[in-house]
Every structure is written in C-alpha cells, then in structure tokens.
Enzyme design. Sequence first.
Site: not given
Length: 663
Positions: A20, A174-175, A538, A542, A544
């Site tokens: 990746y 995945y996340h 935040k 971003d 995440h």
Amino acid sequence: MVDKKNDTPKRDKPWIFRTYAGHSTAEKSNALYRQNLSRGQTGLSIAFDLPTQTGYDSDHPLAAGEVGKVGVPISHLGDMRTLLADIPLASMNTSMTINAPAAWLLSLYIAVADETGAPRDKLTGTTQNDIIKEYLSRGTYVFPPGPSMRLIKDTILFTTQEMPKWNPMNVCSYHLQEAGATPVQELAYALATAIAILDMVRESGEVPEGGMGEVVGRISFFVNAGMRFITEMCKMRAFVEMWDEITAERYGISDPKQRLFRYGVQVNSLGLTEPQPENNVYRIFLEMLAVTLSKKARARAVQLPAWNEALGLPRPFDQQWSLRAQQILAYESDLLDYADIFDGSIEITKKVEELKRAAKEELATIERLGGAVAAVEMGYMKQQLVESNTKRLEAIEAGDSVVVGVNKFVESEASPLTGGVDAILTVPHEVEAEQIARLNAWRAARDAGAVETALKELRAAATEGRNVMPASITCAKAGVTTGEWGAIFREVFGEYRAPTGVPKAARQVGGEQLEPVRAEVERVSQKIGRRVKFLVGKPGLDGHSNGAEQIAVRARDVGMDVIYGGIRFTPAEIVKTAKDEGVDVIGLSILSGSHVPLVRDVMDRMRAEGLDDIPVVVGGIVPPEDELTLKQTGVTAVYTPKDFQINQIMTDVVRIVERTNGN
C-alpha cells in the site's frame, strides 16, 4: 496435488503481491510503484492523500497541512497521468483505496486508460468504494448514506457493463477490526454491508434480466487478520461459507464461480507497537499465515504493513522487507503444493461453526434494525465498535491481554533499526506549495468552456438520477478537478456528520483501575470550583477517530465533562468551541502526519483569542523531533502509541488542569 503427466507436484499460483503506497507527489509515487514492481510486486495498491479522499483540491482551506501526507494528491487528469506513467494498465491489477469520491478516481483512471489505448474490458483492479465502513471507522465519508449508496450503485452498474474484470466495490472489514471489531462483528458488519449494496442494486430495476450474477460476481472484500491467527483463519473460512450461502439463498446465484468469496487483505496495523518495533516483523508474518494457510479461504491479494508504521511512514526498504516476507512464504515454502490442510480438522470445524452462529445472530439483529444503513444512522454499529475497542484496550492496560514489549517483557536493548532522522520517511513541507502551484497551472491551461459544460452535465446527471459515471469521465477528460467534482455533489447531496459512537452517559462500572482516577477528577474539580471540562478535537481531515473516541469515553467514565464532536473540524472551529464552552483543557488527536502545521494553527488562534492559558495536549504518531517542535509551540504534553495506559493519561490531564489553575 500431483501433475499426472510428469508425476511432479503441481503448485498453485501465488496470490497477488502488493504494498500500500503513495506519498508526496504523483511523480514520486510513480517512481516508488515502478521500483516496487521491479522487485517482484505483482499489483498496485494506491494510497491517496486525505484531501483527495474527501473530495477536495489541494488548495482548499481544509487541505492545509494534509497534502501528500498519507498518500498521493490527485487533483486532476494530469496528476493521474503522472501517477500511472509507464505502467501497463491493460495488464496491471490496480487497487485504489478510495470511497466517497470513488466514482471520480475511477473516472480519472478510465480516462488515462482511454488515452493510452488500454481497453476498458481489459482493466483489472478494485475501487474500495465501501462508504458504510467509513461512517463506522475511517471517516473519509462526505455525503449522506442514501446518495453515497447511489454513487456505489452507479459504479457497479457501469463497470459490470463496460469493465467486466473490475471490482467496483471492495467490502472493507479491515478498518472495522482497526476500530475494535471482534471476529464476529467483522463477519456480520461486512456481510451486512454487502447485503445492503446488493439489495439496493437489485431493487433499482436497472440490472438487465439475468444480470445479477455478474453483479454479485464482481463484489470483492478487503479484510484484516490479527494476531490470534487460528481464529482469524477460521474467520476467513466462515466468510467463505457464509458468502456462498447468502449469494445462493438470497440472490439465487447458481454459478459457483460467481458465489466465490474473493478477498484481498492487509494484515493488522492496530497491533503494531511503537515500543520494540522490530517485534512487528514476527507479528506481520504470523498474521499473513491466517490468510494464506487455508487454500479454500486464501486471499487473492496480500499487502503487508511495514514493521515501523507505528513510528511513521515506511521507507522503500521497509516496504521491500514486507514484500520479501510474502515472496519467501510463496516461493521458498511448500505451502502452495497442497490441498486445504485444515479439511477434516475437528477443532477448526468447531471454531468456524461457532463464528458463523454468532455472526448470523448479529446479522439478524441488524436486519431487525432495518439493515446496515439504518444501523449506521441510528449509531448502533458505531457504538458496538467503540465498546469492543474499549474492552480490548482495558484488557491490555490490565495485563490480561499480553502485548510483548508493551505490557510484558518491556526490558529491551536499544534497536539499531530506529536510530536517526532517516528511520522513517518524511514528506517535505514544500510538497504542498508545489502541488498547489501545479494545480493553479492546470486550471489556467485548460479549456474553461469545456469544464463548465462538463460540470453542468454532471450536475444534471446527479439531480436527475442518471448514472453519474459517463458524465464523470467526461469531466475527467475536460480537466475538471477533484474539488470541483466534489463540490457538485456537495451541492446536490449535502454533507453528513456520522454518529460518534461515544455514549452520552458515563459507565458507572469499570473496575478498581478507574476509582483512583475518578477520585483525582473529583478532587481537582472541587479545587477549581467546577467539573473539569475536556475538549477532545480532531483538526484537519484525519478520520481515524479510534484513539480520540477512547480518550473521550475514558474521560467521561472518570467523571470529566467531555466535549467530542467527531472528525474533521477546522482549527478555527476547535478554538471557537474552546472559547464558547469555557474548557479547562484541549486534547488534539492527529494521525495523518499533519500534527505540526495543524497544532501550530490551533495554538496561534488560541493566543489571538486570549486563550493561551488553556493547556493543550496532543496524541498521535509523533516522531521525537516533532514532539520537541510541538512543545516549543506551547503544547503541554504529547502522547504516542507507546502511551497505552489511558488511565495514566487521564491522571496526567487532570493534574495539568490543576497546575494551570495555580493549585
């Protein structure tokens, strides 16, 4: 498996080897791709920067500090040409991790393919295009669920007709695991997402008669594999069996090939540790076994993180090291010589059935709530993930879940691998200005009339409910930019802010570990004459949010008054909230590598508003030299992945408030 002609073992073909990658500029990323391909990589996996992922141009105010940091900036067709230069698209398998603007990046890819003579029916690859998991974990959503699902439908229908080898959607669990999902939740939420998409496509009335098999056959998955690799391998066998059942029973697909569970994987990054990071090499290899050992549940493509990703961006050498792990397993071992080595195993069968049973129960719950989209909108799935992640972190803090080098066996020799400023890849500060200059030059050189006409047609297609892919490809060829494409859909569809999953009420339980911290919060609150008020923010793009969510949850559980609004706030918005709410401390969470410019912006604005007496703490993947820079701007404390004891962070925060108030 024996080839009877020559009586020698016949080996299976290995999976696609990927890394990746993408950073800084299209030119530098292209050089990295060609270098990796020359070293034996067999497919591309493109990482886009956050402005691109959220449909902004590099010069948008929200893009400040984010350009080129976690991927490559692609603002227009010229950038995509540069990114793919000298790469044979007709024979390359390309994965693009893009969601909200997936239709746009796919249009740019098609435009380059058309220019270079690569037939559309030969293009092979994947657009991730899973917006549901973006609402739950990664945060690069833009539009509300309904319009976002429509964009996914349009790409599916377009590619099924014109790009039969392309996977228009990669259901991405995945996340979910990175956000704390258990194996059961990963199974249930991913399959619920796939069901929601396929139901929508089927019910649209736009699938040609008998064409549903082609639609189902092009849906792929992208999964995670953690350290409990036997459980993870059983999870993959459960995925295979459940998908076969769902596609046969719910959608009536009779062709076994169209019912295959086809998936790519990146193994767990959540478990990579900042302390003793060299141990991550073993973790990554073990996790890879979970998705390769069982032939019936073997990944079609594997990409591995680098050992030092908990420290920052990996260098080309680090990515090569991860690629070599795949090649060693595929070419030096005898793994590919055998049929499935787990068939007939009593323990494996028992575990697979246990996972399937629990996942079906959770799927039934989601169905009762109205399906995956409804479960997202009401906050059910997000809250379940936050709670699972809370339990995971509490087990690590308590020592019940052992992480070598973090909460056990912490004594260590100094690592020769991590010394010096070149231990990780850094993106030069001038990259952003150079990208903006190229963007302005592109705008000046294009045919403004053609752009205006193309955007008018795009708006009409979006408004009238027509498939947006043809108009998007026309826009790509006319020179429209990513931000201009995104602005049309923001105008037509509006923007969306997903539920945070952070409960309003604090837990009244939490074990003995919470009691001392609660006592400290109560003591300091009484001393300053008000409940300690903590703003968790935040800034930037971003998405995440896992760390910020857990800080907000724990702060609330220990008795603080917490303000947390989720992702994507500007520094100006954060400072305004701090002033309006009269907060005692601000915590900024940034994992995109943009901590220095974003924090500096926040600190400058606070000083301008006379709020420089409010302490600021920062959490994220922050190299030691940047930690010093942040403290020089006025930041009181910096926390990185090595600081896994959240209760200790809470104690630090409340004592910082106490000191700031002169007590």
